[in-house]
Design a protein around this motif. Structure first.
Motif, PDB file in Angstrom:
ATOM      1  N   LEU A 142       5.161  -8.656  -4.302  1.00  0.00           N
ATOM      2  CA  LEU A 142       5.785  -9.315  -5.450  1.00  0.00           C
ATOM      3  C   LEU A 142       5.295 -10.760  -5.504  1.00  0.00           C
ATOM      4  O   LEU A 142       5.463 -11.502  -4.538  1.00  0.00           O
ATOM      5  CB  LEU A 142       7.313  -9.273  -5.311  1.00  0.00           C
ATOM      6  CG  LEU A 142       7.920  -7.870  -5.222  1.00  0.00           C
ATOM      7  CD1 LEU A 142       9.412  -7.947  -4.963  1.00  0.00           C
ATOM      8  CD2 LEU A 142       7.648  -7.086  -6.496  1.00  0.00           C
ATOM      9  N   PRO A 143       4.670 -11.180  -6.620  1.00  0.00           N
ATOM     10  CA  PRO A 143       4.023 -12.489  -6.656  1.00  0.00           C
ATOM     11  C   PRO A 143       4.991 -13.666  -6.523  1.00  0.00           C
ATOM     12  O   PRO A 143       4.577 -14.767  -6.192  1.00  0.00           O
ATOM     13  CB  PRO A 143       3.326 -12.507  -8.026  1.00  0.00           C
ATOM     14  CG  PRO A 143       3.981 -11.441  -8.828  1.00  0.00           C
ATOM     15  CD  PRO A 143       4.472 -10.417  -7.859  1.00  0.00           C
ATOM     16  N   TRP A 144       6.275 -13.419  -6.784  1.00  0.00           N
ATOM     17  CA  TRP A 144       7.231 -14.534  -6.714  1.00  0.00           C
ATOM     18  C   TRP A 144       7.875 -14.660  -5.351  1.00  0.00           C
ATOM     19  O   TRP A 144       8.641 -15.571  -5.103  1.00  0.00           O
ATOM     20  CB  TRP A 144       8.319 -14.381  -7.790  1.00  0.00           C
ATOM     21  CG  TRP A 144       9.024 -13.069  -7.741  1.00  0.00           C
ATOM     22  CD1 TRP A 144      10.111 -12.761  -6.977  1.00  0.00           C
ATOM     23  CD2 TRP A 144       8.702 -11.889  -8.472  1.00  0.00           C
ATOM     24  NE1 TRP A 144      10.476 -11.460  -7.187  1.00  0.00           N
ATOM     25  CE2 TRP A 144       9.633 -10.902  -8.108  1.00  0.00           C
ATOM     26  CE3 TRP A 144       7.719 -11.582  -9.405  1.00  0.00           C
ATOM     27  CZ2 TRP A 144       9.606  -9.619  -8.644  1.00  0.00           C
ATOM     28  CZ3 TRP A 144       7.692 -10.311  -9.933  1.00  0.00           C
ATOM     29  CH2 TRP A 144       8.629  -9.335  -9.564  1.00  0.00           C
ATOM     30  N   ARG A 145       7.582 -13.738  -4.448  1.00  0.00           N
ATOM     31  CA  ARG A 145       8.148 -13.833  -3.102  1.00  0.00           C
ATOM     32  C   ARG A 145       7.068 -14.272  -2.129  1.00  0.00           C
ATOM     33  O   ARG A 145       5.934 -13.832  -2.238  1.00  0.00           O
ATOM     34  CB  ARG A 145       8.659 -12.467  -2.658  1.00  0.00           C
ATOM     35  CG  ARG A 145       9.972 -12.089  -3.274  1.00  0.00           C
ATOM     36  CD  ARG A 145      10.429 -10.766  -2.700  1.00  0.00           C
ATOM     37  NE  ARG A 145      11.778 -10.479  -3.146  1.00  0.00           N
ATOM     38  CZ  ARG A 145      12.782 -10.199  -2.332  1.00  0.00           C
ATOM     39  NH1 ARG A 145      12.582 -10.128  -1.043  1.00  0.00           N
ATOM     40  NH2 ARG A 145      13.981  -9.980  -2.808  1.00  0.00           N
ATOM     41  N   ALA A 190      -0.582 -14.959  -3.834  1.00  0.00           N
ATOM     42  CA  ALA A 190      -1.784 -15.493  -4.478  1.00  0.00           C
ATOM     43  C   ALA A 190      -2.561 -16.419  -3.547  1.00  0.00           C
ATOM     44  O   ALA A 190      -3.742 -16.670  -3.760  1.00  0.00           O
ATOM     45  CB  ALA A 190      -1.403 -16.229  -5.761  1.00  0.00           C
ATOM     46  N   GLU A 191      -1.894 -16.928  -2.512  1.00  0.00           N
ATOM     47  CA  GLU A 191      -2.564 -17.845  -1.585  1.00  0.00           C
ATOM     48  C   GLU A 191      -3.172 -17.121  -0.391  1.00  0.00           C
ATOM     49  O   GLU A 191      -3.788 -17.743   0.458  1.00  0.00           O
ATOM     50  CB  GLU A 191      -1.557 -18.883  -1.067  1.00  0.00           C
ATOM     51  CG  GLU A 191      -0.965 -19.732  -2.159  1.00  0.00           C
ATOM     52  CD  GLU A 191       0.319 -20.431  -1.756  1.00  0.00           C
ATOM     53  OE1 GLU A 191       0.735 -21.338  -2.476  1.00  0.00           O
ATOM     54  OE2 GLU A 191       0.906 -20.060  -0.716  1.00  0.00           O
ATOM     55  N   LEU A 241       0.756  -4.261  -3.531  1.00  0.00           N
ATOM     56  CA  LEU A 241       2.008  -4.254  -4.296  1.00  0.00           C
ATOM     57  C   LEU A 241       2.985  -5.323  -3.827  1.00  0.00           C
ATOM     58  O   LEU A 241       4.190  -5.090  -3.752  1.00  0.00           O
ATOM     59  CB  LEU A 241       2.685  -2.879  -4.227  1.00  0.00           C
ATOM     60  CG  LEU A 241       1.891  -1.710  -4.826  1.00  0.00           C
ATOM     61  CD1 LEU A 241       2.601  -0.398  -4.553  1.00  0.00           C
ATOM     62  CD2 LEU A 241       1.700  -1.901  -6.321  1.00  0.00           C
ATOM     63  N   LEU A 290      11.565  -7.406   2.049  1.00  0.00           N
ATOM     64  CA  LEU A 290      12.015  -6.546   0.949  1.00  0.00           C
ATOM     65  C   LEU A 290      12.420  -5.161   1.456  1.00  0.00           C
ATOM     66  O   LEU A 290      13.366  -4.555   0.962  1.00  0.00           O
ATOM     67  CB  LEU A 290      10.896  -6.428  -0.090  1.00  0.00           C
ATOM     68  CG  LEU A 290      11.223  -5.624  -1.355  1.00  0.00           C
ATOM     69  CD1 LEU A 290      12.240  -6.369  -2.202  1.00  0.00           C
ATOM     70  CD2 LEU A 290       9.971  -5.353  -2.163  1.00  0.00           C
ATOM     71  N   ALA A 291      11.697  -4.683   2.473  1.00  0.00           N
ATOM     72  CA  ALA A 291      12.002  -3.351   3.020  1.00  0.00           C
ATOM     73  C   ALA A 291      13.429  -3.293   3.558  1.00  0.00           C
ATOM     74  O   ALA A 291      14.109  -2.277   3.428  1.00  0.00           O
ATOM     75  CB  ALA A 291      11.010  -3.005   4.119  1.00  0.00           C
ATOM     76  N   TRP A 304       4.916 -18.598 -10.416  1.00  0.00           N
ATOM     77  CA  TRP A 304       3.806 -17.736  -9.998  1.00  0.00           C
ATOM     78  C   TRP A 304       2.906 -17.338 -11.153  1.00  0.00           C
ATOM     79  O   TRP A 304       1.835 -16.820 -10.956  1.00  0.00           O
ATOM     80  CB  TRP A 304       4.334 -16.495  -9.301  1.00  0.00           C
ATOM     81  CG  TRP A 304       5.118 -15.576 -10.195  1.00  0.00           C
ATOM     82  CD1 TRP A 304       4.606 -14.548 -10.934  1.00  0.00           C
ATOM     83  CD2 TRP A 304       6.509 -15.591 -10.435  1.00  0.00           C
ATOM     84  NE1 TRP A 304       5.613 -13.930 -11.613  1.00  0.00           N
ATOM     85  CE2 TRP A 304       6.793 -14.552 -11.335  1.00  0.00           C
ATOM     86  CE3 TRP A 304       7.564 -16.387  -9.977  1.00  0.00           C
ATOM     87  CZ2 TRP A 304       8.088 -14.287 -11.786  1.00  0.00           C
ATOM     88  CZ3 TRP A 304       8.841 -16.114 -10.435  1.00  0.00           C
ATOM     89  CH2 TRP A 304       9.089 -15.084 -11.328  1.00  0.00           C
ATOM     90  N   THR A 337      -4.448 -19.885  -7.184  1.00  0.00           N
ATOM     91  CA  THR A 337      -3.853 -20.385  -5.953  1.00  0.00           C
ATOM     92  C   THR A 337      -3.241 -21.746  -6.209  1.00  0.00           C
ATOM     93  O   THR A 337      -3.806 -22.563  -6.935  1.00  0.00           O
ATOM     94  CB  THR A 337      -4.914 -20.505  -4.854  1.00  0.00           C
ATOM     95  OG1 THR A 337      -6.081 -21.070  -5.443  1.00  0.00           O
ATOM     96  CG2 THR A 337      -5.264 -19.151  -4.285  1.00  0.00           C
ATOM     97  N   LEU A 360      11.176   2.817  -0.305  1.00  0.00           N
ATOM     98  CA  LEU A 360      11.904   1.918   0.600  1.00  0.00           C
ATOM     99  C   LEU A 360      13.401   2.221   0.592  1.00  0.00           C
ATOM    100  O   LEU A 360      14.174   1.590   1.300  1.00  0.00           O
ATOM    101  CB  LEU A 360      11.680   0.458   0.212  1.00  0.00           C
ATOM    102  CG  LEU A 360      10.274  -0.106   0.461  1.00  0.00           C
ATOM    103  CD1 LEU A 360      10.159  -1.526  -0.078  1.00  0.00           C
ATOM    104  CD2 LEU A 360       9.929  -0.082   1.940  1.00  0.00           C
ATOM    105  N   ARG A 401      -2.920  -0.244  -2.952  1.00  0.00           N
ATOM    106  CA  ARG A 401      -2.760  -1.647  -3.351  1.00  0.00           C
ATOM    107  C   ARG A 401      -1.576  -2.241  -2.600  1.00  0.00           C
ATOM    108  O   ARG A 401      -0.611  -1.545  -2.308  1.00  0.00           O
ATOM    109  CB  ARG A 401      -2.555  -1.725  -4.853  1.00  0.00           C
ATOM    110  CG  ARG A 401      -3.840  -1.336  -5.589  1.00  0.00           C
ATOM    111  CD  ARG A 401      -3.614  -1.244  -7.069  1.00  0.00           C
ATOM    112  NE  ARG A 401      -2.885  -2.407  -7.539  1.00  0.00           N
ATOM    113  CZ  ARG A 401      -1.941  -2.333  -8.468  1.00  0.00           C
ATOM    114  NH1 ARG A 401      -1.620  -1.185  -8.999  1.00  0.00           N
ATOM    115  NH2 ARG A 401      -1.323  -3.421  -8.856  1.00  0.00           N
ATOM    116  N   ARG A 458       5.720  -4.755   5.862  1.00  0.00           N
ATOM    117  CA  ARG A 458       6.811  -4.270   5.018  1.00  0.00           C
ATOM    118  C   ARG A 458       7.047  -2.782   5.305  1.00  0.00           C
ATOM    119  O   ARG A 458       8.189  -2.339   5.417  1.00  0.00           O
ATOM    120  CB  ARG A 458       6.444  -4.484   3.547  1.00  0.00           C
ATOM    121  CG  ARG A 458       7.516  -4.057   2.560  1.00  0.00           C
ATOM    122  CD  ARG A 458       7.053  -4.269   1.137  1.00  0.00           C
ATOM    123  NE  ARG A 458       5.841  -3.513   0.873  1.00  0.00           N
ATOM    124  CZ  ARG A 458       4.999  -3.766  -0.125  1.00  0.00           C
ATOM    125  NH1 ARG A 458       5.238  -4.759  -0.966  1.00  0.00           N
ATOM    126  NH2 ARG A 458       3.930  -3.043  -0.300  1.00  0.00           N
TER     127      ARG A 458
END
Lengths: 269, 250
Positions: free
Chosen positions: A105-108, A150-151, A103, A116-117, B243, B248, B152, A101, A164
């Motif tokens: 983050l939906p807010w980024r 999400a987009e 994985l 993030l890495a 979010w 969308t 990570l 998956r 990443r």
């Protein structure tokens, strides 16, 4: 003369270009129905800069094997080393792991997710984004930097997850069925994309998949695992130059078809 | 929109029924103030109500702030230190069995007559929903995501800041919504135990002085404060957790 002693005595050449070595690796885990043996005495070597595909039936312990290499788990028996690092913590430091998956983050946004890495390693937010940006251009994600997960389509999200993984800056890439969740058309596109990306990046890569054609298309060598408890039953060299062009054309090549058949035979044995 | 319309209709029906019952021949003004009388009381006593409203509002907002700071803080600590969580969680749940109404006079004894005991009571009843929800939110992060952060090379703190705290935000707001509504009740209890100003005290006093319309006016304003706080938290959540509005955007 001390330096001579420190140099590896046995098989100096092969240990030079061995990136990953597993010897007699076994792993069991507890389930509600008692202990389950996931891996039984796996021996496997991955050469430096090689792309190795691990194929096997579902539940044969492929993912467990990958997590062991990544340093996310230790084996019950046997030894593992990645670039000469033996402890789990040390292996974590040289391997980048990508799960099935995405994985994200939906807010980024996409760029923030890839960055993030770098942030995880202590790089500041702004600097991490600045360093991640050029990869978006290079890997066909330009103009999607500011899109939220999400987009994005499933394929795009997987690309971001792969960037990443690249940005973690590790020598070894461990990819656990990265396209299993995608529809077949997107999967084909992503396989071509990954073939180019792996050719451009020149790192050691282990790709877990249950798709034999994907394995032969992407890898220099295919290791076939038996059903649980998994162990390596066949290793098939793919002596075709990489990247192998359009997937559809590569698959019509008689050599390609023969290699796929050999892998399938090993799987069904 | 339709949802709000139905709610408004239901509210109107309730007010109409209230007016009807209040106008029945057997019901006098001391027993039940009608909506019209209540509205008149709000207009007549507006400066008295306003000055007391600010007192209660201050207690509510400060008490909530204390509950959020302590609640979120202890949730984070309990999340980071498992033994602490295991030791403290049952006590936290048990603390909910303490009848706050009974505690209020004791707080007045302990903290004196000022704003102290009110803040303590508001904070005490708001602490629980905030803490429990934030803790649940911190623990709701998928194990795979934690595995990713580990691979990570992220530190514990980095994972907390970048993954766990943002994931806990929607849970925090659920807790805050509950806390916001009960905070008003807390402030009223606090004032009943001993106060010289505030809407709670005004209602209590009005009851004793048989000023029924003023009591109803006070209750209406207290309700409006709770509803307004609830709406405010919802707006803040939309701004802070975009979010979660799903699907969308654009």
């Amino acid at each position: 003369m001390k330096t001579d002693l420190e140099a590896p005595a046995k098989e100096p050449l092969s240990s030079q270009d061995t990136a990953i070595a597993l010897e007699g690796v076994s792993r069991s885990y507890r389930s509600r129905r008692g202990p389950v043996r996931a891996l039984a005495r796996v021996d496997l070597r991955v050469r430096a800069r090689e792309a190795l595909a691990l194929v096997g039936p579902s539940g044969c312990g492929k993912s467990t094997l990958l997590e062991i290499v990544a340093g996310l788990q230790e084996p019950d028996e046997g030894t593992v080393s990645a670039l000469g690092r033996r402890g789990a913590r040390e292996r974590l430091g040289v391997c980048a792991y990508m799960a099935q998956r995405d994985l994200l983050l939906p807010w980024r946004d996409a760029l923030g997710n890839a960055a993030l890495a770098l942030e995880a390693q202590g790089v500041g937010r702004r600097e991490a984004r600045r360093r991640a940006a050029p990869l978006f251009e290079r890997f066909g994600l330009a103009r999607f930097e500011r899109s939220l997960p999400a987009e994005l389509s499933g394929g795009m999200r997987q690309r971001v997850a792969f960037l990443r993984t690249l940005l973690a800056g590790r020598e070894v890439l461990l990819l656990d069925e990265p396209f299993a969740a995608l529809d077949s058309i997107t999967r084909g596109e992503m396989q071509e994309w990954l073939a180019d990306a792996l050719a451009a990046e020149e790192r050691t890569a282990v790709l877990v998949t249950h798709d034999v054609e994907e394995a032969v298309y992407l890898a220099d060598r295919v290791a076939v695992l038996s059903p649980r408890p998994g162990s390596v039953v066949a290793e098939i060299e793919v002596p075709l130059p990489r990247p192998r062009g359009r997937r559809r054309e590569a698959m019509t090549d008689p050599d390609f078809a023969r290699l796929v058949r050999r892998a399938l035979e090993a799987l069904e044995r | 929109m339709r949802r709000y319309l139905l709610s408004a209709l239901l509210l109107a029906a309730f007010v109409a029924l209230w007016q009807l019952v209040a106008s029945l021949p057997g019901v006098d003004d001391l027993t039940l103030a009608s909506p019209a009388e209540t509205a008149r009381a709000i207009g007549r006593d507006r400066s008295l109500l306003a000055s007391n409203m600010w007192v209660t509002l201050e207690e509510v907002l400060l008490g909530l702030a204390i509950a959020v700071a302590l609640g979120a803080g202890s949730a984070i600590l309990m999340h980071l230190f498992r033994p602490l969580r295991e030791a403290a969680y049952p006590l936290l749940v048990a603390s909910q069995a303490i009848p706050v109404v009974v505690l209020a006079p004791l707080f007045v004894l302990a903290f004196d007559y000022g704003i102290g005991p009110k803040l303590a009571i508001v904070a005490l009843i708001c602490f629980f929903p905030v803490t429990v929800n934030v803790l649940d939110g911190l623990r709701s992060v998928e194990p795979e995501l934690l595995k990713l952060m580990r691979s990570l090379g992220a530190s514990r703190l980095s994972t907390l800041v970048r993954v766990e705290l943002p994931s806990a935000l929607p849970f925090f707001f659920s807790g805050l919504r509950v806390a916001a509504t009960v905070s008003v009740i807390g402030a009223v209890f606090g004032e009943w135990a001993g106060a010289d100003k505030g809407l709670g005290r005004l209602v209590l006093l009005g009851n004793n002085q048989l000023q029924t319309a003023r009591v109803y006016a006070g209750v209406v304003i207290l309700t409006l404060i709770a509803v307004a706080l609830f709406a405010l938290v919802t707006l803040a959540e939309r701004a802070a957790v975009p979010w979660r509005r799903g699907g969308t955007a654009g």
